[in-house]
Design an enzyme around this catalytic site. Structure first.
Site, mmCIF file in Angstrom:
data_model
loop_
_atom_site.group_PDB
_atom_site.id
_atom_site.type_symbol
_atom_site.label_atom_id
_atom_site.label_comp_id
_atom_site.label_asym_id
_atom_site.label_seq_id
_atom_site.Cartn_x
_atom_site.Cartn_y
_atom_site.Cartn_z
ATOM 1 N N LYS A 55 0.837 -1.201 0.000
ATOM 2 C CA LYS A 55 0.000 0.000 0.000
ATOM 3 C C LYS A 55 0.873 1.253 0.000
ATOM 4 O O LYS A 55 2.097 1.172 0.139
ATOM 5 C CB LYS A 55 -0.917 -0.012 1.229
ATOM 6 C CG LYS A 55 -0.177 -0.096 2.543
ATOM 7 C CD LYS A 55 -1.115 -0.213 3.720
ATOM 8 C CE LYS A 55 -0.298 -0.277 5.015
ATOM 9 N NZ LYS A 55 -1.107 -0.111 6.211
ATOM 10 N N ARG A 91 -9.578 0.774 15.775
ATOM 11 C CA ARG A 91 -9.596 1.570 14.550
ATOM 12 C C ARG A 91 -10.699 1.000 13.658
ATOM 13 O O ARG A 91 -11.831 1.455 13.732
ATOM 14 C CB ARG A 91 -8.208 1.528 13.891
ATOM 15 C CG ARG A 91 -7.981 2.565 12.818
ATOM 16 C CD ARG A 91 -6.542 2.568 12.344
ATOM 17 N NE ARG A 91 -6.113 1.285 11.787
ATOM 18 C CZ ARG A 91 -4.898 1.051 11.302
ATOM 19 N NH1 ARG A 91 -3.978 2.007 11.338
ATOM 20 N NH2 ARG A 91 -4.584 -0.123 10.785
ATOM 21 N N TYR A 96 18.856 29.100 6.619
ATOM 22 C CA TYR A 96 17.761 29.910 7.160
ATOM 23 C C TYR A 96 17.782 29.943 8.683
ATOM 24 O O TYR A 96 18.070 28.946 9.339
ATOM 25 C CB TYR A 96 16.405 29.348 6.719
ATOM 26 C CG TYR A 96 16.066 29.608 5.279
ATOM 27 C CD1 TYR A 96 15.896 30.906 4.800
ATOM 28 C CD2 TYR A 96 15.892 28.548 4.399
ATOM 29 C CE1 TYR A 96 15.571 31.136 3.472
ATOM 30 C CE2 TYR A 96 15.560 28.765 3.065
ATOM 31 C CZ TYR A 96 15.401 30.070 2.607
ATOM 32 O OH TYR A 96 15.070 30.296 1.296
ATOM 33 N N MET A 149 14.049 23.925 1.026
ATOM 34 C CA MET A 149 13.173 23.220 0.098
ATOM 35 C C MET A 149 13.961 22.393 -0.910
ATOM 36 O O MET A 149 13.566 21.279 -1.265
ATOM 37 C CB MET A 149 12.276 24.208 -0.646
ATOM 38 C CG MET A 149 11.273 23.543 -1.579
ATOM 39 S SD MET A 149 10.259 24.729 -2.488
ATOM 40 C CE MET A 149 9.263 25.421 -1.174
#
EC number: 5.1.1.1
Length: 364
Positions: A34, A129, A259, A307
């Site tokens: 999955k 669940r 940063y 990023m």
């Protein structure tokens, strides 16, 4: 210059499945693929794991993708179906369904199917669940038994909530509950995930559901060492995430890097800028000191993850050059270590690799 690369070793993937089968020779393997094959590529993983007895996916879309590319193996959808249209697709494409709520039982009763369905009754023994309670399960099992839409025998399964914990009290209670409630039920049983596979040999019943261990990663992280030697000896990491050095800079003492000016050079020193960042799936919260592997040696991350880039300390690698490959995790640097540093789990890191990362398959 190429951006970040995820190298997928399909030979290692096949090897890991063979190790699982060897360690549980009396059980059938339901390979969990999955979430895009735990970030490794859904179709790629399914094709490599053709020796699995069945595949487990989360939703019908994943199952249909596999059928569309010609995967003929049994596929079990963990969340099952939610309407008549989906239920019809399950029958048409020969998909197995996990039955975990009364709405699904009602749908089975009122829908005319072109062919009978393979189902697994999910019994909630403590995960809280999905699934029917221990008290509800016998009645639901009896309802399903009388349905002409369902193949017999009915599968019986539960999911372990705490199998990676060294304290075994709760997991042993779950297993006891499952065996007790299913004692008079006829059908194949399935209990263990990857952690349960190692820690609870008494629960290696008809079917096992290996997930993260297929990809060569410990379900116990780095803190639970009871199975560390066995896992490291028998299983191989499938994904190696790497990126190239795109710049080398000589910085002065007290120069800050990145940063927020969160890290400053303790002395005059070289640093490297590496072409990967949180836009590629590298964890933004990885702190300074998180290891990377450069030319076979560990170098620490310095400053915040951007990023598109990270910076690393080159004081131990004075001969490093632009274009050198930096391993972020994988062969030689377990992803579990990076996850621990970033305050997360290996599963999340693997699943968050983004589309701009180049995937390459190797057989090694």
């Amino acid at each position: 210059m190429n951006r970040a690369t995820a190298t997928i070793n399909v030979t290692a993937l096949k090897h890991n499945l063979s190790q699982i089968k060897a360690l549980a020779p009396k059980s059938l393997a339901w390979a969990m693929i999955k979430s895009n094959g735990y970030g490794h590529g859904l179709v790629r993983v399914a094709k490599a794991l053709s020796d699995a007895n069945a595949f487990g996916v989360a939703c019908i879309d994943e199952a249909l993708t596999l059928r569309e590319v010609g995967i003929k193996s049994p596929i079990i959808v963990m969340k099952g179906f939610y309407n008549e249209a989906e239920l019809s697709q399950f029958a048409r494409h020969r998909l197995g369904a996990v039955i975990h709520c009364s709405d699904q039982v009602s749908l089975l009763k009122k829908t005319n199917l072109t062919s009978s369905l393979s189902v697994w009754l999910k019994i909630d023994t403590g995960m809280n669940r999905l699934g029917f309670s221990v008290e509800q399960s016998p009645a639901v099992y009896n309802q399903l038994k009388t349905s002409s839409s369902i193949q017999k025998p009915i599968g019986l399964m539960t999911h372990l909530a705490d199998a990676d914990n060294e304290n075994k009290t709760f997991t042993e209670l779950q297993i006891k509950r499952f065996f007790s409630v299913t004692e008079k039920m006829i059908g194949p049983k399935s209990i263990v995930n990857s952690a349960g596979f190692f820690a609870y040999p008494n629960a290696l019943v008809d079917w096992i559901r290996p997930g993260i261990i297929l990809y060569g990663i410990s379900p116990f992280g780095i803190n639970y060492n009871s199975f560390k030697e066995k896992i490291e000896k028998k299983f191989r990491p499938v994904m190696t995430l790497s990126a190239k050095i795109i710049a080398i800079k000589n910085r002065r003492k007290n120069d800050s890097v990145g940063y927020g000016c969160t890290w400053s050079c303790p002395e005059d020193m070289p640093i490297a800028i590496v072409s990967i960042g949180y836009g590629d799936g590298y964890p933004r919260h990885a702190p300074s000191g998180t290891p990377v592997l450069l030319n076979g040696k560990i170098c620490p991350l310095i400053g915040r993850v951007s990023m598109d880039m990270i910076a690393i300390d080159l004081r131990s690698q004075p001969n490093a050059q632009v274009g050198d490959d930096v391993i972020l995790w994988g062969e030689g640097l377990p992803v579990e270590i990076i996850a621990e540093k970033a305050g997360t789990i290996a599963y999340e890191l693997l699943c968050k690799i983004t589309q701009r990362v180049q995937f390459i398959e190797i057989e090694k």
